[in-house]
Design a protein around this motif. Structure first.
Motif, PDB file in Angstrom:
ATOM      1  N   ALA A  65       0.839  -1.199   0.000  1.00 38.04           N
ATOM      2  CA  ALA A  65       0.000   0.000   0.000  1.00 38.04           C
ATOM      3  C   ALA A  65       0.871   1.245   0.000  1.00 38.04           C
ATOM      4  N   THR A  66       0.424   2.280  -0.713  1.00 37.83           N
ATOM      5  CA  THR A  66       1.228   3.485  -0.886  1.00 37.83           C
ATOM      6  C   THR A  66       1.696   4.060   0.443  1.00 37.83           C
ATOM      7  N   GLN A  67       0.832   4.043   1.447  1.00 38.05           N
ATOM      8  CA  GLN A  67       1.192   4.683   2.714  1.00 38.05           C
ATOM      9  C   GLN A  67       2.327   3.957   3.431  1.00 38.05           C
ATOM     10  N   LEU A  68       2.653   2.733   3.015  1.00 37.37           N
ATOM     11  CA  LEU A  68       3.712   1.987   3.672  1.00 37.37           C
ATOM     12  C   LEU A  68       5.067   2.156   2.992  1.00 37.37           C
ATOM     13  N   VAL A  69       5.071   2.607   1.732  1.00 31.71           N
ATOM     14  CA  VAL A  69       6.314   2.714   0.987  1.00 31.71           C
ATOM     15  C   VAL A  69       7.138   3.879   1.533  1.00 31.71           C
ATOM     16  N   PRO A  70       8.426   3.671   1.802  1.00 34.86           N
ATOM     17  CA  PRO A  70       9.247   4.753   2.357  1.00 34.86           C
ATOM     18  C   PRO A  70       9.386   5.917   1.391  1.00 34.86           C
ATOM     19  N   PRO A  71       9.669   7.107   1.902  1.00 34.16           N
ATOM     20  CA  PRO A  71       9.800   8.284   1.028  1.00 34.16           C
ATOM     21  C   PRO A  71      10.940   8.119   0.040  1.00 34.16           C
ATOM     22  N   GLN A  72      10.742   8.665  -1.153  1.00 35.18           N
ATOM     23  CA  GLN A  72      11.738   8.612  -2.207  1.00 35.18           C
ATOM     24  C   GLN A  72      12.195  10.036  -2.525  1.00 35.18           C
ATOM     25  N   PRO A  73      13.455  10.225  -2.888  1.00 38.58           N
ATOM     26  CA  PRO A  73      13.948  11.582  -3.170  1.00 38.58           C
ATOM     27  C   PRO A  73      13.324  12.160  -4.430  1.00 38.58           C
ATOM     28  N   SER A  74      13.085  13.451  -4.418  1.00 33.83           N
ATOM     29  CA  SER A  74      12.573  14.136  -5.597  1.00 33.83           C
ATOM     30  C   SER A  74      13.732  14.503  -6.517  1.00 33.83           C
ATOM     31  N   THR A  75      13.413  14.823  -7.749  1.00 37.52           N
ATOM     32  CA  THR A  75      14.464  15.207  -8.708  1.00 37.52           C
ATOM     33  C   THR A  75      15.171  16.484  -8.266  1.00 37.52           C
ATOM     34  N   ALA A  76      14.513  17.301  -7.454  1.00 38.90           N
ATOM     35  CA  ALA A  76      15.131  18.544  -6.983  1.00 38.90           C
ATOM     36  C   ALA A  76      16.322  18.281  -6.074  1.00 38.90           C
ATOM     37  N   GLU A  77      16.380  17.086  -5.469  1.00 41.32           N
ATOM     38  CA  GLU A  77      17.482  16.772  -4.559  1.00 41.32           C
ATOM     39  C   GLU A  77      18.635  16.058  -5.273  1.00 41.32           C
ATOM     40  N   ALA A  78      18.520  15.821  -6.570  1.00 36.19           N
ATOM     41  CA  ALA A  78      19.578  15.148  -7.328  1.00 36.19           C
ATOM     42  C   ALA A  78      20.641  16.154  -7.767  1.00 36.19           C
ATOM     43  N   PHE A  79      21.787  15.634  -8.203  1.00 30.96           N
ATOM     44  CA  PHE A  79      22.808  16.499  -8.779  1.00 30.96           C
ATOM     45  C   PHE A  79      22.290  17.115 -10.070  1.00 30.96           C
ATOM     46  N   ALA A  80      22.711  18.345 -10.345  1.00 27.95           N
ATOM     47  CA  ALA A  80      22.315  18.988 -11.594  1.00 27.95           C
ATOM     48  C   ALA A  80      22.994  18.324 -12.782  1.00 27.95           C
ATOM     49  N   SER A  81      24.244  17.875 -12.565  1.00 28.19           N
ATOM     50  CA  SER A  81      24.973  17.151 -13.614  1.00 28.19           C
ATOM     51  C   SER A  81      25.620  15.935 -12.964  1.00 28.19           C
ATOM     52  N   GLY A  82      26.955  15.881 -12.930  1.00 25.42           N
ATOM     53  CA  GLY A  82      27.625  14.792 -12.242  1.00 25.42           C
ATOM     54  C   GLY A  82      27.856  15.142 -10.784  1.00 25.42           C
ATOM     55  N   PRO A  83      28.339  14.182  -9.983  1.00 28.17           N
ATOM     56  CA  PRO A  83      28.637  14.472  -8.575  1.00 28.17           C
ATOM     57  C   PRO A  83      29.622  15.632  -8.447  1.00 28.17           C
ATOM     58  N   GLU A  84      29.238  16.630  -7.711  1.00 28.00           N
ATOM     59  CA  GLU A  84      30.089  17.792  -7.520  1.00 28.00           C
ATOM     60  C   GLU A  84      29.736  18.457  -6.200  1.00 28.00           C
ATOM     61  N   LEU A  85      30.703  19.151  -5.630  1.00 32.49           N
ATOM     62  CA  LEU A  85      30.442  19.863  -4.385  1.00 32.49           C
ATOM     63  C   LEU A  85      29.678  21.152  -4.672  1.00 32.49           C
ATOM     64  N   PRO A  86      28.727  21.511  -3.829  1.00 36.10           N
ATOM     65  CA  PRO A  86      27.989  22.761  -4.028  1.00 36.10           C
ATOM     66  C   PRO A  86      28.928  23.957  -3.974  1.00 36.10           C
ATOM     67  N   ALA A  87      28.704  24.912  -4.834  1.00 38.04           N
ATOM     68  CA  ALA A  87      29.541  26.114  -4.860  1.00 38.04           C
ATOM     69  C   ALA A  87      29.483  26.821  -3.513  1.00 38.04           C
ATOM     70  N   GLY A  88      30.652  27.167  -2.990  1.00 39.70           N
ATOM     71  CA  GLY A  88      30.726  27.888  -1.727  1.00 39.70           C
ATOM     72  C   GLY A  88      30.610  27.043  -0.490  1.00 39.70           C
ATOM     73  N   SER A  89      30.395  25.739  -0.659  1.00 39.14           N
ATOM     74  CA  SER A  89      30.273  24.871   0.515  1.00 39.14           C
ATOM     75  C   SER A  89      31.636  24.641   1.151  1.00 39.14           C
ATOM     76  N   PRO A  90      31.740  24.741   2.488  1.00 38.03           N
ATOM     77  CA  PRO A  90      33.032  24.489   3.137  1.00 38.03           C
ATOM     78  C   PRO A  90      33.451  23.038   2.961  1.00 38.03           C
ATOM     79  N   VAL A  91      34.753  22.839   2.857  1.00 38.78           N
ATOM     80  CA  VAL A  91      35.314  21.492   2.729  1.00 38.78           C
ATOM     81  C   VAL A  91      36.396  21.338   3.793  1.00 38.78           C
ATOM     82  N   ALA A  92      36.171  20.466   4.759  1.00 45.13           N
ATOM     83  CA  ALA A  92      37.134  20.269   5.843  1.00 45.13           C
ATOM     84  C   ALA A  92      38.254  19.341   5.406  1.00 45.13           C
ATOM     85  N   GLU A  93      39.402  19.520   6.012  1.00 46.61           N
ATOM     86  CA  GLU A  93      40.540  18.638   5.743  1.00 46.61           C
ATOM     87  C   GLU A  93      40.237  17.234   6.261  1.00 46.61           C
ATOM     88  N   PRO A  94      40.571  16.212   5.486  1.00 46.53           N
ATOM     89  CA  PRO A  94      40.322  14.841   5.949  1.00 46.53           C
ATOM     90  C   PRO A  94      41.053  14.529   7.252  1.00 46.53           C
TER      91      PRO A  94
END
Length: 210
Positions: A29-58
């Motif tokens: 039943a639909t109400q039991l199926v777990p939530p699925q990501p929308s296309t808005a949450e996908a990468f615009a192209s390939g995997p890439e870091l968001p512009a301006g996002s901080p990146v910590a040293e490993p």
């Protein structure tokens, strides 16, 4: 596909056998199926870091012990997953609904490289640790406590869903020049005969160390 990719891929094959147990028992039943990501949450192209996002040293490698994802209510211990006799990776215990597994053959979370963490979407009793993974949003925080006393804090870059036959191994498991994280569970369409038809993958990178 390198050795790490083959092992992690085998892990997903093992997890797929335990996903969807609850839905198979109780109907799809639909109400039991777990939530699925929308296309808005996908990468615009390939995997890439968001512009301006901080990146910590490993960080230096250290075993993860707990994962928290405040946005979806995850707060769970972590365990190492090794290889079974057949060469596939073991899976977290099916009866434990609140535990995530870390692929110990890859980078530990917070260290340089791509860390793989997976958890069941459900078991026979109901929703499990990563049931709500598909409802994550870009920018969501993921915190992983480590044995060295540090907490690696990640920011989610994208959440995507893939059919099993189109799973992009290199995109998910490929090498990273920084500390990357992949959170994986079952998702996509659902078949009453075979269970989930794909996987939900959240991509994140290290932004802070506490």
């Amino acid at each position: 596909m390198d050795g790490t990719t083959r092992k992690a891929r085998a892990w997903l094959v093992g997890i797929a056998a335990l996903c969807g147990v609850w839905l198979v028992q109780n109907g799809s039943a639909t109400q039991l199926v777990p939530p699925q990501p929308s296309t808005a949450e996908a990468f615009a192209s390939g995997p890439e870091l968001p512009a301006g996002s901080p990146v910590a040293e490993p960080l230096h490698p250290s075993e993860p012990v707990r994962i928290r994802i405040p946005g979806v209510g995850v707060d769970a211990p972590m365990m190492r997953l090794g290889l079974g006799r057949d060469g596939s990776l073991d899976v977290p215990p099916a009866g434990n609904r609140n535990i995530a597994g870390w692929f110990k053959g890859g980078a530990p979370p917070g260290a340089k490289g791509t860390a793989i963490v997976a958890g069941h979407v459900d078991n026979a009793q109901g929703p499990s640790v990563f049931y709500a993974l598909g409802s994550l949003k870009k920018g969501a925080r993921v915190e992983i406590d480590r044995k060295d006393g540090r907490t690696a804090v990640f920011s989610v870059d994208a959440i995507e869903v893939y059919d099993n036959e189109d799973f992009p191994d290199q995109r998910v498991y490929g090498a990273s020049a920084h500390a990357s994280l992949r959170l994986i569970t079952c998702g996509g369409g659902f078949s009453q005969q075979t269970g989930y038809l794909g996987n939900v993958v959240a991509y994140a990178h290290l932004t802070e160390v506490r």
